[in-house]
Design a protein around this motif. Structure first.
Motif, PDB file in Angstrom:
ATOM      1  N   ALA A 291       0.823  -1.210   0.000  1.00  0.00           N
ATOM      2  CA  ALA A 291       0.000   0.000   0.000  1.00  0.00           C
ATOM      3  C   ALA A 291       0.857   1.261   0.000  1.00  0.00           C
ATOM      4  O   ALA A 291       0.325   2.366   0.006  1.00  0.00           O
ATOM      5  CB  ALA A 291      -0.953   0.001   1.190  1.00  0.00           C
ATOM      6  N   ASP A 292       2.181   1.111   0.005  1.00  0.00           N
ATOM      7  CA  ASP A 292       2.990   2.337  -0.076  1.00  0.00           C
ATOM      8  C   ASP A 292       3.115   2.754  -1.536  1.00  0.00           C
ATOM      9  O   ASP A 292       2.983   1.949  -2.453  1.00  0.00           O
ATOM     10  CB  ASP A 292       4.338   2.169   0.616  1.00  0.00           C
ATOM     11  CG  ASP A 292       5.392   1.519  -0.247  1.00  0.00           C
ATOM     12  OD1 ASP A 292       5.568   1.935  -1.399  1.00  0.00           O
ATOM     13  OD2 ASP A 292       6.041   0.580   0.237  1.00  0.00           O
ATOM     14  N   ASP A 293       3.306   4.018  -1.750  1.00  0.00           N
ATOM     15  CA  ASP A 293       3.249   4.576  -3.094  1.00  0.00           C
ATOM     16  C   ASP A 293       4.626   4.939  -3.633  1.00  0.00           C
ATOM     17  O   ASP A 293       4.781   5.929  -4.342  1.00  0.00           O
ATOM     18  CB  ASP A 293       2.338   5.805  -3.108  1.00  0.00           C
ATOM     19  CG  ASP A 293       0.946   5.457  -3.609  1.00  0.00           C
ATOM     20  OD1 ASP A 293       0.851   4.581  -4.489  1.00  0.00           O
ATOM     21  OD2 ASP A 293      -0.028   6.049  -3.116  1.00  0.00           O
ATOM     22  N   ALA A 294       5.630   4.133  -3.323  1.00  0.00           N
ATOM     23  CA  ALA A 294       6.977   4.418  -3.834  1.00  0.00           C
ATOM     24  C   ALA A 294       6.960   4.396  -5.359  1.00  0.00           C
ATOM     25  O   ALA A 294       6.319   3.533  -5.957  1.00  0.00           O
ATOM     26  CB  ALA A 294       7.956   3.382  -3.306  1.00  0.00           C
ATOM     27  N   PRO A 295       7.647   5.340  -6.006  1.00  0.00           N
ATOM     28  CA  PRO A 295       7.659   5.355  -7.469  1.00  0.00           C
ATOM     29  C   PRO A 295       8.355   4.093  -8.017  1.00  0.00           C
ATOM     30  O   PRO A 295       9.214   3.519  -7.341  1.00  0.00           O
ATOM     31  CB  PRO A 295       8.452   6.611  -7.827  1.00  0.00           C
ATOM     32  CG  PRO A 295       9.116   7.041  -6.584  1.00  0.00           C
ATOM     33  CD  PRO A 295       8.389   6.459  -5.430  1.00  0.00           C
ATOM     34  N   PRO A 296       7.968   3.658  -9.232  1.00  0.00           N
ATOM     35  CA  PRO A 296       8.510   2.418  -9.790  1.00  0.00           C
ATOM     36  C   PRO A 296      10.040   2.384  -9.788  1.00  0.00           C
ATOM     37  O   PRO A 296      10.633   1.342  -9.499  1.00  0.00           O
ATOM     38  CB  PRO A 296       7.959   2.407 -11.216  1.00  0.00           C
ATOM     39  CG  PRO A 296       6.712   3.219 -11.155  1.00  0.00           C
ATOM     40  CD  PRO A 296       6.944   4.251 -10.090  1.00  0.00           C
ATOM     41  N   GLU A 297      10.686   3.536 -10.071  1.00  0.00           N
ATOM     42  CA  GLU A 297      12.158   3.531 -10.132  1.00  0.00           C
ATOM     43  C   GLU A 297      12.747   3.139  -8.786  1.00  0.00           C
ATOM     44  O   GLU A 297      13.768   2.447  -8.722  1.00  0.00           O
ATOM     45  CB  GLU A 297      12.697   4.919 -10.516  1.00  0.00           C
ATOM     46  CG  GLU A 297      12.038   5.562 -11.720  1.00  0.00           C
ATOM     47  CD  GLU A 297      10.703   6.224 -11.390  1.00  0.00           C
ATOM     48  OE1 GLU A 297       9.676   5.640 -11.811  1.00  0.00           O
ATOM     49  OE2 GLU A 297      10.688   7.255 -10.701  1.00  0.00           O
ATOM     50  N   VAL A 298      12.114   3.593  -7.715  1.00  0.00           N
ATOM     51  CA  VAL A 298      12.590   3.232  -6.378  1.00  0.00           C
ATOM     52  C   VAL A 298      12.301   1.748  -6.103  1.00  0.00           C
ATOM     53  O   VAL A 298      13.171   1.000  -5.635  1.00  0.00           O
ATOM     54  CB  VAL A 298      11.929   4.121  -5.299  1.00  0.00           C
ATOM     55  CG1 VAL A 298      12.323   3.662  -3.901  1.00  0.00           C
ATOM     56  CG2 VAL A 298      12.305   5.577  -5.528  1.00  0.00           C
ATOM     57  N   GLN A 299      11.101   1.322  -6.433  1.00  0.00           N
ATOM     58  CA  GLN A 299      10.737  -0.085  -6.223  1.00  0.00           C
ATOM     59  C   GLN A 299      11.681  -1.013  -6.982  1.00  0.00           C
ATOM     60  O   GLN A 299      12.018  -2.104  -6.511  1.00  0.00           O
ATOM     61  CB  GLN A 299       9.306  -0.341  -6.701  1.00  0.00           C
ATOM     62  CG  GLN A 299       8.226   0.361  -5.912  1.00  0.00           C
ATOM     63  CD  GLN A 299       6.831  -0.078  -6.366  1.00  0.00           C
ATOM     64  OE1 GLN A 299       6.618  -1.204  -6.798  1.00  0.00           O
ATOM     65  NE2 GLN A 299       5.864   0.826  -6.267  1.00  0.00           N
TER      66      GLN A 299
ATOM     67  N   ARG B 145       5.251  -3.137  -7.783  1.00  0.00           N
ATOM     68  CA  ARG B 145       4.334  -3.877  -6.935  1.00  0.00           C
ATOM     69  C   ARG B 145       2.903  -3.434  -7.223  1.00  0.00           C
ATOM     70  O   ARG B 145       2.675  -2.310  -7.666  1.00  0.00           O
ATOM     71  CB  ARG B 145       4.632  -3.577  -5.461  1.00  0.00           C
ATOM     72  CG  ARG B 145       5.918  -4.123  -4.933  1.00  0.00           C
ATOM     73  CD  ARG B 145       6.054  -3.699  -3.474  1.00  0.00           C
ATOM     74  NE  ARG B 145       7.414  -3.883  -3.008  1.00  0.00           N
ATOM     75  CZ  ARG B 145       7.889  -5.029  -2.527  1.00  0.00           C
ATOM     76  NH1 ARG B 145       7.102  -6.087  -2.450  1.00  0.00           N
ATOM     77  NH2 ARG B 145       9.133  -5.123  -2.125  1.00  0.00           N
ATOM     78  N   GLY B 146       1.985  -4.338  -6.931  1.00  0.00           N
ATOM     79  CA  GLY B 146       0.591  -3.941  -7.018  1.00  0.00           C
ATOM     80  C   GLY B 146       0.233  -3.050  -5.847  1.00  0.00           C
ATOM     81  O   GLY B 146       0.886  -3.076  -4.797  1.00  0.00           O
TER      82      GLY B 146
END
Lengths: 269, 276
Positions: free
Chosen positions: B218-226, B240-241
């Motif tokens: 449920a965290d909203d980290a940007p894709p580049e960070v993920q 992530r979903g």
């Protein structure tokens, strides 16, 4: 959150969209706000379907195309792009349920094998190939293949149909994995037995007339596909790819016994 | 913005069981936005409060619906449900489930149409080190509670001849993973229940499906960070979903329009199931 289920401003291309399950999907797409490009071999049904879409207040384009001919498929995609500038979703729905589909293996000619494989599987490949580049250029796109419960289980003497529909499931998985980096998703809709004009007039008369054999106790209706195809074509399904959405009255969930019931048995001491 | 009315849950009453995790606020929000009224059940007050945080306990429009000045809750536009509430109870026991059923009966909000089980209390440990107590707790929260709730709520649905049950499950229901044996087994139980109940209760106009999840947060980290994580790079969609990725699908699976799909897991996993 639910506004992502709207297809407002989206352009959807559907093959076989003028009759049967395809027509029901076309209507739902239009009701959800999409502009719809409807393709099929015969002009009459798709022209009528396009008029229905316009009557619903959306834009429509009917394009005659035989999906087994890659030149016609490429032209169909070009015409759609010329008119609308983009294709947000492709629905590979054109399929063959013509006569001679049910045959003992030793009676199937090369030509009959290839004919069904060409419509059901190669045609879907041609269409996916034709839209993949433009969708990759957009950075978004949805490819939706319409398979069948017979793509997951065997049917007696139903070789080409089962194999081609099973192939569609693998086409979906490979498209999803390969095109994910371009923002394109691919999913399969698996309708169980849903009677339409096509199946009623076909020699598949061995198919049941009622849904008594299903856990739901009733057959599906073409309209049942509407909310599913709209969901898969919409932004609401952005994280879903490579998957299979089954609408089959519960047939595939059970199916180990004609009654669906296990004989009662007490626990052993 | 046109949205098919088939997705509406207006006038429907839903019981949402959450065993933990941070998905429940958005699940509750999606159901409420579609017009359902909610009863949230969980074993701790914080879990109930978290789920209700996004929807409040009463829609500001509720008086208008009650006076008949609005025809039915809208499909979109913030909080649509008429009435939302919560109950703290130990859902792993028959007494706890009875308490939830008593709550359903006491608030006079009508019959129960929808049961959503989000029973995915996560746990990971090398198999040899899992204590019997840990095993039992995971199975109780994730599987036994679903068994008890389906039996209690499903019984009502059989009587009324209508119901929609959606079980959220992990993709680990169908895959093996080191350290995840206890959790995965609990998810497989729920998937199997989904199939059997669909077959057994199909004739009663009850549909039972599973919504299968891949790696979500449920965290909203940007894709580049993920994507600094190897796990995220393994997901074909390379992120992530997020719970909002399943809200609309949950609503559809809970709707009357979801009539011909039953006994099926529908996975939303960024392509994990499809890749080699």
């Amino acid at each position: 959150m639910l506004d992502r289920l709207s297809l407002d401003g989206k352009v959807v291309l559907i093959t076989g969209g003028g009759t049967g399950l395809g027509l029901a999907m076309t209507r739902a797409l239009a009701r959800a706000g999409a502009s719809v490009v409807i393709a099929a071999r015969r002009a009459g049904p798709i022209e009528e379907a396009a008029q229905e879409v316009r009557d619903l207040g959306q834009q429509a384009l009917a394009v005659t195309a035989d999906v087994t001919d890659s030149a016609q498929v490429n032209r169909m995609v070009s015409v759609a792009l010329e008119r609308f500038g983009r294709i947000d979703a492709l629905i590979n729905n054109a399929g063959a349920v013509q006569e001679n589909v049910v045959k003992p293996i030793w009676e199937i000619s090369d030509q009959q094998w290839h004919q069904v494989m060409n419509v059901n599987l190669t045609g879907a490949f041609y269409c996916a190939r034709a839209v993949a580049k433009p969708m990759a250029g957009q950075g978004t796109g949805k490819i939706i293949n319409v398979a069948s419960g017979f793509g997951l289980r065997g049917g007696r003497d139903l070789y080409m149909y089962c194999v081609s529909k099973g192939g569609l499931l693998q086409l979906t998985r490979t498209l999803s994995f390969s095109l994910a980096r371009h923002g394109i998703t691919a999913n399969t809709i698996v309708p169980g037995y849903i009677p339409t004009e096509a199946t009623q007039s076909d020699i598949l008369e061995s198919l049941p007339k009622s849904g008594a054999f299903l856990p739901t106790g009733k057959l599906g209706r073409p309209e049942d596909l509407g909310p599913v195809v709209v969901f898969l074509a919409s932004d609401a399904s952005d994280y879903m790819t490579g998957e299979t959405f089954i609408l089959d009255g519960g047939g595939l969930a059970g199916g180990l016994a004609p009654t669906g019931y296990a004989p009662l048995a007490e626990l052993e001491p | 913005m046109p949205i098919l009315p088939e997705y509406s849950l207006a006038g429907r009453r839903a019981l949402l069981y959450t065993a933990g995790g941070d998905y429940s606020p958005l699940l509750a929000q999606a159901l409420a936005e579609a017009g359902a009224s909610l009863l949230v059940a969980a074993r701790r007050q914080e879990l109930v409060d978290a789920a209700l945080a996004g929807v409040g306990t009463k829609s500001p429009l509720a008086p208008l619906y009650e006076r008949g000045e609005l025809p039915s809750p809208p499909l979109q536009g913030g909080v649509g449900g008429i009435f939302h509430s919560g109950v703290v109870s130990d859902l792993t026991t028959p007494a706890g489930v009875a308490q939830v059923m008593a709550t359903l009966d006491s608030d006079d909000a009508g019959p129960i149409d929808i049961l959503v089980n989000d029973a995915r209390s996560f746990f990971a440990k090398p198999f040899a080190e899992i204590s019997l107590q840990e095993w039992e707790t995971v199975q109780a929260r994730n599987a036994r509670a679903v068994f008890l709730l389906c039996q209690a709520v499903g019984g009502r649905m059989v009587q009324q001849g209508y119901g929609r049950i959606v079980n959220l499950i992990s993709g680990l229901a169908e895959r093996g993973m080191a350290n995840a044996a206890a959790f995965s087994a609990s998810q497989a139980v729920v998937l199997s229940l989904t199939r059997s109940l669909a077959v057994e209760w199909g004739p009663h106009n009850i549909r039972v499906n599973a919504l299968g999840l891949g790696w979500f947060s449920a965290d909203d980290a940007p894709p580049e960070v993920q994507q600094q994580e190897q796990l995220v790079r393994y997901i074909p969609l390379r992120r992530r979903g997020h719970p909002r990725d399943i809200g609309p699908l949950l609503v559809y699976l809970c709707s009357e329009a979801c009539d011909y799909t039953t006994g099926q897991p529908v996975y939303v996993d960024g392509g994990l199931n499809a890749r080699a």
